[in-house]
Enzyme design. Structure first.
Site, PDB file in Angstrom:
ATOM      1  CB  ALA A  66     -10.555 113.352 -35.334  1.00 52.68           C
ATOM      2  N   GLY A 109      -9.272 110.143 -39.408  1.00 46.38           N
ATOM      3  CA  GLY A 109     -10.718 109.984 -39.460  1.00 46.38           C
ATOM      4  C   GLY A 109     -11.280 110.172 -40.872  1.00 46.38           C
ATOM      5  CD  GLU A 112     -10.302 106.028 -38.191  1.00 49.24           C
ATOM      6  OE1 GLU A 112     -10.319 107.246 -37.899  1.00 49.24           O
ATOM      7  OE2 GLU A 112     -10.126 105.133 -37.360  1.00 49.24           O
ATOM      8  CD  GLU A 132      -5.421 108.097 -37.055  1.00 53.50           C
ATOM      9  OE1 GLU A 132      -4.577 107.617 -37.843  1.00 53.50           O
ATOM     10  OE2 GLU A 132      -6.630 108.171 -37.317  1.00 53.50           O
TER      11      GLU A 132
HETATM   12  N1  CAA Z   1      -7.519 118.994 -37.125  1.00 51.49           N
HETATM   13  C1  CAA Z   1      -7.572 120.323 -36.942  1.00 51.49           C
HETATM   14  N2  CAA Z   1      -7.136 121.213 -37.838  1.00 51.49           N
HETATM   15  C2  CAA Z   1      -6.606 120.743 -38.976  1.00 51.49           C
HETATM   16  C3  CAA Z   1      -6.505 119.371 -39.229  1.00 51.49           C
HETATM   17  C4  CAA Z   1      -6.994 118.477 -38.248  1.00 51.49           C
HETATM   18  N3  CAA Z   1      -6.975 117.146 -38.411  1.00 51.49           N
HETATM   19  N4  CAA Z   1      -5.928 119.208 -40.453  1.00 51.49           N
HETATM   20  C5  CAA Z   1      -5.703 120.432 -40.924  1.00 51.49           C
HETATM   21  N5  CAA Z   1      -6.108 121.363 -40.046  1.00 51.49           N
HETATM   22  C6  CAA Z   1      -6.025 122.821 -40.181  1.00 51.49           C
HETATM   23  C7  CAA Z   1      -4.632 123.314 -39.917  1.00 51.49           C
HETATM   24  O1  CAA Z   1      -4.398 123.456 -38.545  1.00 51.49           O
HETATM   25  C8  CAA Z   1      -4.642 124.634 -40.651  1.00 51.49           C
HETATM   26  O2  CAA Z   1      -5.305 125.582 -39.865  1.00 51.49           O
HETATM   27  P1  CAA Z   1      -4.798 127.132 -39.851  1.00 51.49           P
HETATM   28  O3  CAA Z   1      -4.969 127.588 -41.266  1.00 51.49           O
HETATM   29  O4  CAA Z   1      -5.734 127.765 -38.891  1.00 51.49           O
HETATM   30  O5  CAA Z   1      -3.362 127.090 -39.421  1.00 51.49           O
HETATM   31  C9  CAA Z   1      -5.537 124.349 -41.857  1.00 51.49           C
HETATM   32  O6  CAA Z   1      -6.299 123.197 -41.510  1.00 51.49           O
HETATM   33  C10 CAA Z   1      -4.753 124.029 -43.106  1.00 51.49           C
HETATM   34  O7  CAA Z   1      -3.845 122.967 -42.811  1.00 51.49           O
HETATM   35  P2  CAA Z   1      -2.277 123.060 -43.110  1.00 51.49           P
HETATM   36  O8  CAA Z   1      -1.800 124.458 -43.031  1.00 51.49           O
HETATM   37  O9  CAA Z   1      -1.588 122.046 -42.258  1.00 51.49           O
HETATM   38  O10 CAA Z   1      -2.297 122.594 -44.661  1.00 51.49           O
HETATM   39  P3  CAA Z   1      -1.163 121.832 -45.478  1.00 51.49           P
HETATM   40  O11 CAA Z   1      -1.657 121.840 -46.880  1.00 51.49           O
HETATM   41  O12 CAA Z   1       0.178 122.367 -45.172  1.00 51.49           O
HETATM   42  O13 CAA Z   1      -1.211 120.307 -44.919  1.00 51.49           O
HETATM   43  C11 CAA Z   1      -2.277 118.284 -44.171  1.00 51.49           C
HETATM   44  C12 CAA Z   1      -2.353 119.510 -45.088  1.00 51.49           C
HETATM   45  C13 CAA Z   1      -1.140 117.368 -44.627  1.00 51.49           C
HETATM   46  C14 CAA Z   1      -3.608 117.549 -44.316  1.00 51.49           C
HETATM   47  C15 CAA Z   1      -2.045 118.732 -42.705  1.00 51.49           C
HETATM   48  O14 CAA Z   1      -3.022 119.710 -42.389  1.00 51.49           O
HETATM   49  C16 CAA Z   1      -2.141 117.637 -41.685  1.00 51.49           C
HETATM   50  O15 CAA Z   1      -1.202 116.867 -41.527  1.00 51.49           O
HETATM   51  N6  CAA Z   1      -3.282 117.547 -40.962  1.00 51.49           N
HETATM   52  C17 CAA Z   1      -3.457 116.624 -39.863  1.00 51.49           C
HETATM   53  C18 CAA Z   1      -3.699 115.229 -40.373  1.00 51.49           C
HETATM   54  C19 CAA Z   1      -3.861 114.287 -39.191  1.00 51.49           C
HETATM   55  O16 CAA Z   1      -2.981 114.114 -38.382  1.00 51.49           O
HETATM   56  N7  CAA Z   1      -5.039 113.638 -39.119  1.00 51.49           N
HETATM   57  C20 CAA Z   1      -5.345 112.698 -38.071  1.00 51.49           C
HETATM   58  C21 CAA Z   1      -6.121 113.381 -36.978  1.00 51.49           C
HETATM   59  S1  CAA Z   1      -6.370 112.316 -35.590  1.00 51.49           S
HETATM   60  C22 CAA Z   1      -7.665 111.345 -35.993  1.00 51.49           C
HETATM   61  O17 CAA Z   1      -8.255 111.432 -37.046  1.00 51.49           O
HETATM   62  C23 CAA Z   1      -7.992 110.328 -34.925  1.00 51.49           C
HETATM   63  C24 CAA Z   1      -9.260 109.597 -35.070  1.00 51.49           C
HETATM   64  O18 CAA Z   1      -9.428 108.735 -35.920  1.00 51.49           O
HETATM   65  C25 CAA Z   1     -10.293 109.887 -34.131  1.00 51.49           C
END
Ligand code: CAA
Length: 258
Positions: A66, A109, A112, A132
């Site tokens: 998400a 997500g 999921e 999460e």
């Molecule tokens: N939401 C918003 N933005 C996200 C994102 C997310 N889930 N995942 C990545 N991005 C964005 C980053 O903020 C970044 O944006 P900028 O270039 O503007 O800074 C861009 O995508 C690239 O990401 P990274 O620089 O972090 O890339 P990386 O290769 O270093 O890492 C990654 C990749 C491991 C996937 C890392 O981006 C990450 O950990 N993302 C979050 C994963 C996460 O926590 N997901 C769970 C979300 S909560 C959820 O999903 C709840 C639900 O079920 C409802």
């Protein structure tokens, strides 16, 4: 075809290929993307010329979850009113098979969404996880419920409580996914399976899917509702605010258990 902001659609024979195209954000699933995706899946579901759909992301990410930037400042009540998971529920009512072709990250997500599909094909570089807990929240789109059913309690809890992703090979061993192939062949292999399915009697295919769904679903409903309320409750916690802010500020979060 139709034009969308965050997805592309390509139909070949009876098989549709839907691609998530928010690559610069690792296909983070914002509300607008989910609306587009589910609207298109529903459209394909009633299109007599389509019998099976493959859903894929980029070579680096199926979907990173998400969109955290949409949730970081939202209160629990705002999250509840937003009804973020409304479109997710509609995926469960699709009648035709949906096959996920997963390369790279399938997190939160994103994991999921893959689990909401009927069959999962992964490239060797795929990573599945439910991070999460790192953000001070928990899954809200079936992560706790579908993962337990797919891999069992012990493995599900390890994935959910550590937040650490598993590899495609582990996901295969655990029974989360159907097969692992070289990354560059992932979409091709999913399309091949879709073509096989779409060569079968559509009504038989539909009723098989429906019947398997019934077996799988008998106690899922209660768990989903319970999970969701817990998810909203956690959106009222300080650690959610801290976890999501820390993510946005690219620093380590400081959690206090409240
Ligand atoms: N939401 C918003 N933005 C996200 C994102 C997310 N889930 N995942 C990545 N991005 C964005 C980053 O903020 C970044 O944006 P900028 O270039 O503007 O800074 C861009 O995508 C690239 O990401 P990274 O620089 O972090 O890339 P990386 O290769 O270093 O890492 C990654 C990749 C491991 C996937 C890392 O981006 C990450 O950990 N993302 C979050 C994963 C996460 O926590 N997901 C769970 C979300 S909560 C959820 O999903 C709840 C639900 O079920 C409802």
């Amino acid at each position: 075809g139709r034009s969308y902001k965050y997805i592309s659609v390509d139909v070949d024979g009876f098989v549709a290929l839907v691609e998530l195209r928010r690559h610069q954000a690792h296909n983070a699933l914002n509300l607008e993307l989910m609306e587009e995706l589910v609207a298109e899946l529903e459209r394909l579901d009633v299109d007599d010329d389509v019998r099976c759909t493959v859903l894929t992301g980029s070579t680096r990410a199926f979907a990173a979850g998400a969109d955290i930037s949409e949730m970081v400042d939202a209160t629990a009540v705002e999250m509840k009113l937003r009804n973020q998971f409304r479109c997710w529920d509609r995926i469960r009512w699709l009648r035709k098979p949906l096959i996920a072709a997963v390369n790279g990250y399938a997190l939160g997500g994103g994991c999921e969404l893959a689990m909401a599909c009927d069959i999962i094909v992964a490239g060797e570089n795929a990573k599945f996880g439910q991070p999460e807990v790192n953000l001070g929240i928990m899954p809200g789109a079936g992560g706790t419920q579908r993962l337990v059913r797919a891999v069992g309690k012990a493995r599900a809890l390890e994935i959910l409580l550590t937040g650490e992703p598993i590899t495609a090979e582990e996901a295969l061993q655990f029974g989360l996914i159907n097969r692992v192939v070289p990354s560059e062949l992932c979409v091709q292999e999913a399309l091949r399976i879709a073509q096989v399915i779409s060569s079968k009697a559509p009504l038989a295919v539909q009723l098989i899917k429906e019947s398997v769904g019934k077996a799988y679903d008998s106690t899922l409903q209660d768990g989903m509702e319970y999970e969701r309320n817990c998810f909203y409750l956690l959106c009222g916690s300080q650690d959610k605010t801290e976890g999501m802010r820390a993510f946005m500020e690219k620093r380590q979060p400081f959690f206090q258990g409240r």
